[in-house]
Design a protein around this motif. Structure first.
Motif, PDB file in Angstrom:
ATOM      1  N   LEU A 360       0.828  -1.197   0.000  1.00 17.09           N
ATOM      2  CA  LEU A 360       0.000   0.000   0.000  1.00 17.09           C
ATOM      3  C   LEU A 360       0.867   1.254   0.000  1.00 17.09           C
ATOM      4  O   LEU A 360       0.578   2.234  -0.690  1.00 17.09           O
ATOM      5  N   SER A 361       1.960   1.232   0.764  1.00 13.95           N
ATOM      6  CA  SER A 361       2.880   2.369   0.799  1.00 13.95           C
ATOM      7  C   SER A 361       3.499   2.614  -0.576  1.00 13.95           C
ATOM      8  O   SER A 361       3.596   3.767  -1.030  1.00 13.95           O
ATOM      9  N   LEU A 362       3.900   1.543  -1.260  1.00 10.42           N
ATOM     10  CA  LEU A 362       4.469   1.693  -2.597  1.00 10.42           C
ATOM     11  C   LEU A 362       3.420   2.226  -3.566  1.00 10.42           C
ATOM     12  O   LEU A 362       3.717   3.107  -4.392  1.00 10.42           O
ATOM     13  N   TYR A 363       2.205   1.715  -3.469  1.00 15.22           N
ATOM     14  CA  TYR A 363       1.118   2.201  -4.327  1.00 15.22           C
ATOM     15  C   TYR A 363       0.905   3.702  -4.127  1.00 15.22           C
ATOM     16  O   TYR A 363       0.779   4.465  -5.104  1.00 15.22           O
ATOM     17  N   GLU A 364       0.859   4.131  -2.879  1.00 14.91           N
ATOM     18  CA  GLU A 364       0.631   5.547  -2.589  1.00 14.91           C
ATOM     19  C   GLU A 364       1.785   6.411  -3.088  1.00 14.91           C
ATOM     20  O   GLU A 364       1.577   7.531  -3.584  1.00 14.91           O
ATOM     21  N   HIS A 365       3.010   5.896  -2.973  1.00 16.85           N
ATOM     22  CA  HIS A 365       4.173   6.636  -3.459  1.00 16.85           C
ATOM     23  C   HIS A 365       4.104   6.809  -4.981  1.00 16.85           C
ATOM     24  O   HIS A 365       4.335   7.917  -5.500  1.00 16.85           O
ATOM     25  N   ASN A 388       2.058   3.573 -24.451  1.00 18.19           N
ATOM     26  CA  ASN A 388       3.186   3.530 -23.518  1.00 18.19           C
ATOM     27  C   ASN A 388       4.506   3.383 -24.269  1.00 18.19           C
ATOM     28  O   ASN A 388       4.533   2.960 -25.424  1.00 18.19           O
ATOM     29  N   ASN A 389       5.603   3.728 -23.587  1.00 19.79           N
ATOM     30  CA  ASN A 389       6.921   3.591 -24.205  1.00 19.79           C
ATOM     31  C   ASN A 389       7.980   3.353 -23.135  1.00 19.79           C
ATOM     32  O   ASN A 389       7.664   3.212 -21.941  1.00 19.79           O
ATOM     33  N   GLU A 390       9.239   3.322 -23.565  1.00 22.89           N
ATOM     34  CA  GLU A 390      10.350   3.063 -22.652  1.00 22.89           C
ATOM     35  C   GLU A 390      10.453   4.117 -21.560  1.00 22.89           C
ATOM     36  O   GLU A 390      10.834   3.810 -20.433  1.00 22.89           O
ATOM     37  N   SER A 391      10.108   5.345 -21.889  1.00 25.00           N
ATOM     38  CA  SER A 391      10.216   6.403 -20.875  1.00 25.00           C
ATOM     39  C   SER A 391       9.242   6.177 -19.731  1.00 25.00           C
ATOM     40  O   SER A 391       9.545   6.514 -18.575  1.00 25.00           O
ATOM     41  N   ASP A 392       8.079   5.602 -20.018  1.00 18.09           N
ATOM     42  CA  ASP A 392       7.138   5.264 -18.946  1.00 18.09           C
ATOM     43  C   ASP A 392       7.750   4.221 -18.013  1.00 18.09           C
ATOM     44  O   ASP A 392       7.607   4.305 -16.784  1.00 18.09           O
ATOM     45  N   ILE A 393       8.416   3.240 -18.598  1.00 20.06           N
ATOM     46  CA  ILE A 393       9.066   2.213 -17.784  1.00 20.06           C
ATOM     47  C   ILE A 393      10.170   2.843 -16.945  1.00 20.06           C
ATOM     48  O   ILE A 393      10.272   2.591 -15.731  1.00 20.06           O
ATOM     49  N   ASP A 394      11.004   3.660 -17.573  1.00 18.73           N
ATOM     50  CA  ASP A 394      12.100   4.306 -16.845  1.00 18.73           C
ATOM     51  C   ASP A 394      11.585   5.107 -15.659  1.00 18.73           C
ATOM     52  O   ASP A 394      12.125   5.038 -14.549  1.00 18.73           O
ATOM     53  N   THR A 395      10.513   5.877 -15.890  1.00 17.99           N
ATOM     54  CA  THR A 395       9.970   6.724 -14.832  1.00 17.99           C
ATOM     55  C   THR A 395       9.397   5.892 -13.695  1.00 17.99           C
ATOM     56  O   THR A 395       9.682   6.142 -12.516  1.00 17.99           O
ATOM     57  N   ALA A 396       8.586   4.896 -14.030  1.00 22.46           N
ATOM     58  CA  ALA A 396       7.964   4.073 -12.994  1.00 22.46           C
ATOM     59  C   ALA A 396       9.019   3.312 -12.194  1.00 22.46           C
ATOM     60  O   ALA A 396       8.949   3.252 -10.954  1.00 22.46           O
ATOM     61  N   VAL A 397      10.006   2.741 -12.878  1.00 26.33           N
ATOM     62  CA  VAL A 397      11.055   1.990 -12.188  1.00 26.33           C
ATOM     63  C   VAL A 397      11.869   2.913 -11.281  1.00 26.33           C
ATOM     64  O   VAL A 397      12.244   2.537 -10.159  1.00 26.33           O
ATOM     65  N   ALA A 398      12.117   4.125 -11.738  1.00 28.87           N
ATOM     66  CA  ALA A 398      12.871   5.076 -10.916  1.00 28.87           C
ATOM     67  C   ALA A 398      12.133   5.399  -9.627  1.00 28.87           C
ATOM     68  O   ALA A 398      12.738   5.492  -8.546  1.00 28.87           O
ATOM     69  N   PHE A 399      10.819   5.545  -9.697  1.00 29.40           N
ATOM     70  CA  PHE A 399      10.051   5.840  -8.484  1.00 29.40           C
ATOM     71  C   PHE A 399       9.975   4.621  -7.565  1.00 29.40           C
ATOM     72  O   PHE A 399       9.940   4.760  -6.341  1.00 29.40           O
ATOM     73  N   VAL A 400       9.930   3.422  -8.146  1.00 26.69           N
ATOM     74  CA  VAL A 400       9.988   2.215  -7.320  1.00 26.69           C
ATOM     75  C   VAL A 400      11.323   2.167  -6.585  1.00 26.69           C
ATOM     76  O   VAL A 400      11.383   1.900  -5.369  1.00 26.69           O
ATOM     77  N   ALA A 401      12.418   2.418  -7.308  1.00 25.57           N
ATOM     78  CA  ALA A 401      13.745   2.410  -6.688  1.00 25.57           C
ATOM     79  C   ALA A 401      13.845   3.483  -5.601  1.00 25.57           C
ATOM     80  O   ALA A 401      14.464   3.257  -4.541  1.00 25.57           O
ATOM     81  N   GLN A 402      13.246   4.624  -5.839  1.00 28.34           N
ATOM     82  CA  GLN A 402      13.245   5.696  -4.844  1.00 28.34           C
ATOM     83  C   GLN A 402      12.519   5.258  -3.586  1.00 28.34           C
ATOM     84  O   GLN A 402      12.981   5.510  -2.459  1.00 28.34           O
ATOM     85  N   TRP A 403      11.402   4.581  -3.757  1.00 28.76           N
ATOM     86  CA  TRP A 403      10.648   4.102  -2.589  1.00 28.76           C
ATOM     87  C   TRP A 403      11.479   3.090  -1.801  1.00 28.76           C
ATOM     88  O   TRP A 403      11.510   3.137  -0.571  1.00 28.76           O
ATOM     89  N   ILE A 404      12.144   2.184  -2.515  1.00 30.41           N
ATOM     90  CA  ILE A 404      12.979   1.189  -1.836  1.00 30.41           C
ATOM     91  C   ILE A 404      14.060   1.876  -1.018  1.00 30.41           C
ATOM     92  O   ILE A 404      14.317   1.524   0.141  1.00 30.41           O
ATOM     93  N   HIS A 407      12.533   3.655   2.137  1.00 36.35           N
ATOM     94  CA  HIS A 407      11.839   2.870   3.154  1.00 36.35           C
ATOM     95  C   HIS A 407      12.717   1.832   3.831  1.00 36.35           C
ATOM     96  O   HIS A 407      12.236   1.088   4.685  1.00 36.35           O
ATOM     97  N   GLY A 408      13.955   1.777   3.461  1.00 34.90           N
ATOM     98  CA  GLY A 408      14.930   0.981   4.217  1.00 34.90           C
ATOM     99  C   GLY A 408      14.467  -0.403   4.582  1.00 34.90           C
ATOM    100  O   GLY A 408      14.223  -1.253   3.720  1.00 34.90           O
ATOM    101  N   SER A 409      14.319  -0.640   5.869  1.00 27.46           N
ATOM    102  CA  SER A 409      14.000  -1.992   6.358  1.00 27.46           C
ATOM    103  C   SER A 409      12.647  -2.469   5.852  1.00 27.46           C
ATOM    104  O   SER A 409      12.472  -3.660   5.581  1.00 27.46           O
ATOM    105  N   ASP A 410      11.667  -1.560   5.724  1.00 23.99           N
ATOM    106  CA  ASP A 410      10.365  -1.975   5.210  1.00 23.99           C
ATOM    107  C   ASP A 410      10.502  -2.507   3.788  1.00 23.99           C
ATOM    108  O   ASP A 410       9.922  -3.528   3.405  1.00 23.99           O
ATOM    109  N   ALA A 411      11.287  -1.785   2.986  1.00 22.69           N
ATOM    110  CA  ALA A 411      11.482  -2.204   1.600  1.00 22.69           C
ATOM    111  C   ALA A 411      12.229  -3.524   1.546  1.00 22.69           C
ATOM    112  O   ALA A 411      11.922  -4.391   0.735  1.00 22.69           O
TER     113      ALA A 411
END
Length: 417
Positions: A360-365, A388-404, A407-411
Motif C-alpha cells: 500500500l505504501s508503494l502504491y501511494e508513493h 506507452n513507451n520506454e520512458s514510462d518504464i524508466d519513470t515508474a522503475v525510478a520511483f519504485v527504486a526511490q521508494w525502496i 523505506h529501508g528496512s520496510d522495503a
C-alpha cells in the motif's frame, strides 16, 4: 483524422509508436499503466464523439448515417478478431453479453457450466449463477493453480452434463494468458460450447476467433479498444447462433427490410442471421462512433505487431522490477505473460484492496508521483498499451527504486517475500 502510418512500415520502429503516442494527450501526464482498469481515450475517437454531440445539439443528426456507422463498426470489430460481420452483435458490456448468450441456450436441469470462480472477474461469474437460479443448472468451479487456470483441470471437469465452459483469455489479476485454442479444440471435439471473456485481451492480444475455436467471445470498449464505458461486442459462431433463441427480441433482431419501426409479423418473423439476432435497441451511437477510429488504428498497425510491442514493454518492466528485488507474481516473464504485470507474492480475494502495508505504501508513493496503476487482489497491477513507451518504464522503475531507498528496512522486508 487518420494516423499517417505507412502500411509497409516495420511496425516496431520507434517512429511508429511515437506517432501513436502523440494521439493520446493523457500519455504526457505521467506513466499511465492502468489499461486493465480503463484506457486513455484515443484522440480521434474523441473527435468523432464531439462531432456526434455537435450534431445532436443542433438537431442535425442523420439517423441513416448512424446506421451506416453501426454496420461499419460491426465490420471493423469482425476484422479485428477475424470473423464475419453477421457473427457480431452489440452489447452494453461483458456481463450483458454473457447473460445474453447464456439465457439463449435451451438448458436442461442438471446441465453444468465449468468456470474458475477464484480467477474470473465477477462479470463472468454472476451471469452463470443467475442462469443457475433460473434454469436449475449447476455451476462447477475449478480450483486455481497458484494464480493460474490449469488447462488440464478445466478439461478434467468436463463431462457428459457440461454444456458451456467459460474462461478469460487474460485474467484481470494476476494477468496470466490462457491457452484458449487448446481448450477450444477439446470443447469442439466434445460438443461443448466455449465462451471467452476477452475484456483484458481485446485490442492488445492477437485474437483469431477461428483459431480459438470459440463459440462466443465477449468484450467491452473501455480498455484495449480505447473508448467509452457502456458498449461491448459479442461474437457468436454462425453455426451456434442459428440454434439460439435470444431472451429479448427487438426489431433489429429479426430478418426484415424496411424502416426501423416497421412492424412485420412479430409472431413469426425469422431471427436475424447469426449474432445479429442479439441486437437490441436503438444502438449506443456515441459509443459506436467513438470506438471505430481506435479499431481502425489497431487494424492498420496490425494485431501481431501490437501484441509484440505491448507485451514486450510489459516483459521489460517485469524484469526490471525483479532486478530491483521486488516480487512479480508468476516470476520472470514467460508463456503466461501478457500486457499485465502484477507485483506481490500472494493473490488475495478482495477485488481492489491489499492488507500488505508495504504494498500500500508503494502504491501511494507511485500514485503521488503520477504513476497510474491499480490494486487488484492484494497485488499492484501495472498494465500497458500502445501509447506507452520506454520512458514510462524508466519513470515508474525510478520511483519504485526511490521508494525502496527511502523505506529501508520496510522495503527490504518486501523484497524478501
Amino acid at each position: 483524422m487518420e494516423l499517417a502510418l505507412e502500411k509497409t512500415m516495420i511496425q516496431n520502429e520507434p517512429s511508429c509508436w511515437h506517432a501513436v503516442r502523440s494521439r493520446f494527450p493523457g500519455a504526457e501526464e505521467g506513466p499511465y499503466l492502468d489499461l486493465s482498469g480503463r484506457s486513455l481515450l484515443f484522440e480521434d475517437g474523441r473527435t468523432a464523439l464531439n462531432a456526434h454531440l455537435d450534431a445532436l445539439s443542433v438537431g442535425l443528426v442523420d439517423k441513416g448515417a448512424l446506421f451506416e456507422a453501426v454496420e461499419s463498426t460491426r465490420a471493423l470489430f469482425a476484422d479485428l478478431i477475424r470473423c464475419e460481420p453477421d457473427e457480431i452483435c452489440f452489447t452494453r458490456n461483458v456481463t450483458d453479453g454473457i447473460a445474453a448468450f447464456g439465457t439463449s441456450i435451451e438448458w436442461k436441469r442438471g446441465d453444468t457450466v465449468v468456470i474458475c470462480e477464484a480467477l474470473e472477474h465477477p462479470a463472468n461469474v454472476y451471469p452463470w449463477f443467475g442462469i443457475s437460479r433460473k434454469f436449475g443448472i449447476d455451476v462447477r468451479s475449478v480450483a486455481s493453480d497458484r494464480g493460474a487456470l490449469s488447462l488440464e483441470k478445466i478439461i478434467d471437469a468436463i463431462d457428459s452434463t457440461t454444456r458451456v465452459v467459460a474462461v478469460s483469455a487474460v485474467s484481470f489479476a494476476p494477468g496470466f494468458t490462457f491457452p484458449v485454442a487448446e481448450l477450444g479444440a477439446e470443447c469442439r471435439r466434445r460438443g461443448v460450447l466455449l465462451l471467452v471473456d476477452a475484456a483484458q485481451a481485446i485490442g492488445v492480444a492477437n485474437i483469431d476467433a477461428r483459431q480459438w475455436k470459440a463459440d462466443a467471445i465477449v468484450a467491452s470498449t473501455q480498455k484495449g479498444l480505447m473508448a467509452l464505458y457502456g458498449l461491448g461486442f459479442m461474437f457468436v459462431r454462425q453455426e451456434v447462433a442459428e440454434t439460439l433463441k435470444p431472451a429479448y427480441l427487438s426489431r433489429f433482431g429479426v430478418d426484415q427490410e424496411g424502416h426501423e419501426a416497421h412492424l412485420g409479423n412479430p409472431s413469426s418473423d425469422a431471427y436475424a442471421p447469426g449474432a445479429r439476432r442479439f441486437d437490441v435497441g436503438n444502438y449506443n451511437y456515441p459509443g459506436i462512433v467513438t470506438v471505430a477510429p481506435a479499431i481502425r488504428m489497431l487494424l492498420e498497425l496490425g494485431q501481431e505487431q501490437v501484441e509484440s510491442y505491448v507485451f514486450g514493454l510489459a516483459r521489460e518492466f517485469a524484469n526490471r522490477i525483479l532486478d530491483l528485488g521486488l516480487p512479480v507474481f508468476g516470476g520472470r516473464p514467460g508463456s503466461h505473460s501478457s500486457q499485465i504485470v502484477t507485483v506481490g507474492s500472494d493473490l488475495g480475494s478482495e477485488h481492489d484492496s491489499t492488507g500488505d502495508h508495504d504494498m500500500l505504501s508503494l502504491y501511494e508513493h507511485l500514485s503521488a508521483n503520477r504513476v497510474r496503476l491499480s490494486i487488484r487482489r492484494n497485488l499492484l497491477r501495472f498494465s500497458f498499451h500502445i501509447y506507452n513507451n520506454e520512458s514510462d518504464i524508466d519513470t515508474a522503475v525510478a520511483f519504485v527504486a526511490q521508494w525502496i531507498e527511502r523505506h529501508g528496512s520496510d522495503a527490504r522486508a518486501l523484497t524478501r517475500t
